[in-house]
Design a protein around this motif. Structure first.
Motif, PDB file in Angstrom:
ATOM      1  N   GLY A 234      96.577  41.427   5.868  1.00  0.00           N
ATOM      2  CA  GLY A 234      96.998  42.769   5.482  1.00  0.00           C
ATOM      3  C   GLY A 234      96.994  43.668   6.715  1.00  0.00           C
ATOM      4  N   GLN A 235      96.390  44.859   6.565  1.00  0.00           N
ATOM      5  CA  GLN A 235      96.279  45.781   7.696  1.00  0.00           C
ATOM      6  C   GLN A 235      95.037  45.406   8.503  1.00  0.00           C
ATOM      7  N   TRP A 236      95.181  44.411   9.369  1.00  0.00           N
ATOM      8  CA  TRP A 236      94.017  43.854  10.065  1.00  0.00           C
ATOM      9  C   TRP A 236      93.397  44.857  11.033  1.00  0.00           C
ATOM     10  N   ARG A 237      92.072  45.017  10.959  1.00  0.00           N
ATOM     11  CA  ARG A 237      91.337  45.829  11.934  1.00  0.00           C
ATOM     12  C   ARG A 237      90.486  44.883  12.777  1.00  0.00           C
ATOM     13  N   PRO A 238      90.957  44.552  13.986  1.00  0.00           N
ATOM     14  CA  PRO A 238      90.286  43.493  14.753  1.00  0.00           C
ATOM     15  C   PRO A 238      89.008  43.922  15.482  1.00  0.00           C
ATOM     16  N   GLN A 239      88.614  45.196  15.366  1.00  0.00           N
ATOM     17  CA  GLN A 239      87.539  45.709  16.228  1.00  0.00           C
ATOM     18  C   GLN A 239      86.206  44.983  16.084  1.00  0.00           C
ATOM     19  N   LEU A 240      85.950  44.381  14.933  1.00  0.00           N
ATOM     20  CA  LEU A 240      84.684  43.670  14.772  1.00  0.00           C
ATOM     21  C   LEU A 240      84.511  42.587  15.837  1.00  0.00           C
ATOM     22  N   LEU A 241      85.640  42.028  16.290  1.00  0.00           N
ATOM     23  CA  LEU A 241      85.575  41.032  17.366  1.00  0.00           C
ATOM     24  C   LEU A 241      84.987  41.637  18.626  1.00  0.00           C
ATOM     25  N   GLY A 242      85.341  42.900  18.917  1.00  0.00           N
ATOM     26  CA  GLY A 242      84.802  43.598  20.087  1.00  0.00           C
ATOM     27  C   GLY A 242      83.311  43.859  19.935  1.00  0.00           C
ATOM     28  N   VAL A 243      82.906  44.249  18.731  1.00  0.00           N
ATOM     29  CA  VAL A 243      81.483  44.503  18.467  1.00  0.00           C
ATOM     30  C   VAL A 243      80.682  43.223  18.667  1.00  0.00           C
ATOM     31  N   LEU A 244      81.133  42.161  17.997  1.00  0.00           N
ATOM     32  CA  LEU A 244      80.400  40.893  18.065  1.00  0.00           C
ATOM     33  C   LEU A 244      80.412  40.338  19.486  1.00  0.00           C
ATOM     34  N   GLY A 245      81.573  40.393  20.137  1.00  0.00           N
ATOM     35  CA  GLY A 245      81.679  39.865  21.502  1.00  0.00           C
ATOM     36  C   GLY A 245      80.739  40.579  22.458  1.00  0.00           C
ATOM     37  N   ALA A 246      80.760  41.907  22.432  1.00  0.00           N
ATOM     38  CA  ALA A 246      79.893  42.677  23.328  1.00  0.00           C
ATOM     39  C   ALA A 246      78.427  42.414  23.017  1.00  0.00           C
ATOM     40  N   ALA A 247      78.082  42.378  21.735  1.00  0.00           N
ATOM     41  CA  ALA A 247      76.688  42.155  21.348  1.00  0.00           C
ATOM     42  C   ALA A 247      76.213  40.770  21.790  1.00  0.00           C
ATOM     43  N   VAL A 248      77.069  39.766  21.622  1.00  0.00           N
ATOM     44  CA  VAL A 248      76.683  38.399  21.998  1.00  0.00           C
ATOM     45  C   VAL A 248      76.497  38.285  23.511  1.00  0.00           C
ATOM     46  N   ILE A 249      77.399  38.896  24.282  1.00  0.00           N
ATOM     47  CA  ILE A 249      77.306  38.798  25.748  1.00  0.00           C
ATOM     48  C   ILE A 249      76.020  39.454  26.247  1.00  0.00           C
ATOM     49  N   VAL A 250      75.732  40.661  25.751  1.00  0.00           N
ATOM     50  CA  VAL A 250      74.529  41.372  26.211  1.00  0.00           C
ATOM     51  C   VAL A 250      73.260  40.629  25.764  1.00  0.00           C
ATOM     52  N   THR A 251      73.240  40.190  24.510  1.00  0.00           N
ATOM     53  CA  THR A 251      72.071  39.451  24.014  1.00  0.00           C
ATOM     54  C   THR A 251      71.856  38.178  24.821  1.00  0.00           C
ATOM     55  N   SER A 252      72.970  37.480  25.103  1.00  0.00           N
ATOM     56  CA  SER A 252      72.884  36.228  25.843  1.00  0.00           C
ATOM     57  C   SER A 252      72.301  36.445  27.233  1.00  0.00           C
ATOM     58  N   ALA A 253      72.716  37.541  27.894  1.00  0.00           N
ATOM     59  CA  ALA A 253      72.195  37.850  29.231  1.00  0.00           C
ATOM     60  C   ALA A 253      70.693  38.122  29.170  1.00  0.00           C
ATOM     61  N   LEU A 254      70.274  38.880  28.154  1.00  0.00           N
ATOM     62  CA  LEU A 254      68.845  39.195  28.029  1.00  0.00           C
ATOM     63  C   LEU A 254      68.040  37.950  27.652  1.00  0.00           C
ATOM     64  N   TYR A 255      68.614  37.084  26.820  1.00  0.00           N
ATOM     65  CA  TYR A 255      67.934  35.824  26.478  1.00  0.00           C
ATOM     66  C   TYR A 255      67.759  34.948  27.729  1.00  0.00           C
ATOM     67  N   ALA A 256      68.815  34.910  28.568  1.00  0.00           N
ATOM     68  CA  ALA A 256      68.734  34.103  29.787  1.00  0.00           C
ATOM     69  C   ALA A 256      67.608  34.616  30.679  1.00  0.00           C
ATOM     70  N   PHE A 257      67.503  35.936  30.752  1.00  0.00           N
ATOM     71  CA  PHE A 257      66.417  36.543  31.542  1.00  0.00           C
ATOM     72  C   PHE A 257      65.059  36.182  30.938  1.00  0.00           C
ATOM     73  N   ALA A 258      64.972  36.245  29.615  1.00  0.00           N
ATOM     74  CA  ALA A 258      63.701  35.936  28.929  1.00  0.00           C
ATOM     75  C   ALA A 258      63.271  34.496  29.204  1.00  0.00           C
ATOM     76  N   ARG A 259      64.241  33.579  29.203  1.00  0.00           N
ATOM     77  CA  ARG A 259      63.903  32.171  29.446  1.00  0.00           C
ATOM     78  C   ARG A 259      63.477  31.947  30.891  1.00  0.00           C
ATOM     79  N   ARG A 260      64.089  32.705  31.816  1.00  0.00           N
ATOM     80  CA  ARG A 260      63.809  32.488  33.235  1.00  0.00           C
ATOM     81  C   ARG A 260      62.472  33.095  33.630  1.00  0.00           C
TER      82      ARG A 260
END
Lengths: 142, 137
Positions: free
Chosen positions: B37-63
């Motif tokens: 229908g009237q697709w609103r793709p912005q959730l992809l931006g939310v999830l993508g940004a959240a995953v990238i930032v979380t992943s960076a902080l997780y990598a720091f936590a493991r190191r």
């Protein structure tokens, strides 16, 4: 308009990421909101879950006090509340069964490259798209 | 006490992120899932940004686990892809599409005194209880 929606999406996503990653750095925990909810209502006494959930609820309250204009304008009809009740049942049952939702499997699971979480995310996205399509087809989209 | 404040602060920050990104508005979720229908793709931006930032902080936590305020890191251990994971996710996705709510935004809007979020969270409690009574799978 379209661009500002993307800016808001990315900025909000960064804040969600800081909170999710930050919870691990500060308390050593995964920010899985459905899991926190299920454990808290089952009476687990670990305070971090209660505190994080309280943060979510308090933030909502503060924001509605600070920005009353942003409060809900959704017309509350019996049909709408009925579909909310059914949806809540499905989300409560399903997230407990699958051990996670958009935060635990979505954000945190994908961030640690979990294939189990990836399977969950793909499944609930597909399910959501199919159900949305079906609701539209039967004219029941509320 | 400090750990309690940390968890509370991260809950606040998470909620601000949900509001800023538009994820507490059920129309944005329904619009995202309305692929045909009237697709609103912005959730992809939310999830993508959240995953990238979380992943960076997780990598720091493991190191550098020793440098963190957290005394120990609790990583999930489950890896199995079984029937409850898939069936539960199907049910969750259906409820998500029907309401435009997943648990986080529902709790934020409960705090904002939205009647629909109150009904949703009460029913979510019921669904959780039902799943426990039926054995969890």
């Amino acid at each position: 308009m379209v661009n500002s929606m993307w800016v808001a999406a990315i900025a909000g996503g960064v804040l969600i990421g800081l909170a999710s990653g930050g919870l691990m750095l500060l308390t050593g925990r995964i920010a899985g909101i459905s899991g926190m909810f299920h454990r808290v209502i089952e009476g687990q006494r670990d305070t971090w879950r209660i505190d994080f959930l309280a943060g979510l609820v308090v933030a909502g309250f503060v924001m509605v006090i600070a920005f009353p204009a942003a409060s809900s304008t959704i017309a509350i009809t019996p049909k709408h509340l009925g579909s909310m009740a059914l949806a809540g049942l499905l989300v409560g049952y399903g997230t407990r069964m699958a051990n996670g939702c958009t935060s635990g499997h979505g954000v945190c699971g994908l961030a640690r490259f979990s294939t189990r979480s990836l399977a969950a995310v793909v499944t609930f996205l597909l399910s959501g798209v199919v159900v949305t399509f079906a609701l539209r087809a039967i004219g029941g989209a509320s | 006490m400090r750990a309690r404040l940390y968890a509370f602060a991260m809950g606040l920050l998470f909620a601000v992120g949900l509001v800023v990104s538009g994820m507490t508005n059920p129309d944005n979720i329904k619009g995202f899932l309305d692929l045909f229908g009237q697709w609103r793709p912005q959730l992809l931006g939310v999830l993508g940004a959240a995953v990238i930032v979380t992943s960076a902080l997780y990598a720091f936590a493991r190191r550098k686990p020793a440098s963190l305020p957290a005394r120990s890191l609790h990583w999930p251990e489950a890896t199995q892809m079984d029937r409850p994971l898939i069936v539960g996710s199907i049910l969750f996705g259906a409820g998500w599409a029907l309401s435009g709510y997943c648990p986080g935004p529902a709790l934020v809007n409960l705090g904002a005194l939205h009647m629909d979020a109150l009904v949703f969270v009460a029913a979510m409690w019921g669904g959780s209880w039902l799943n426990r009574k039926t054995g969890g799978t």
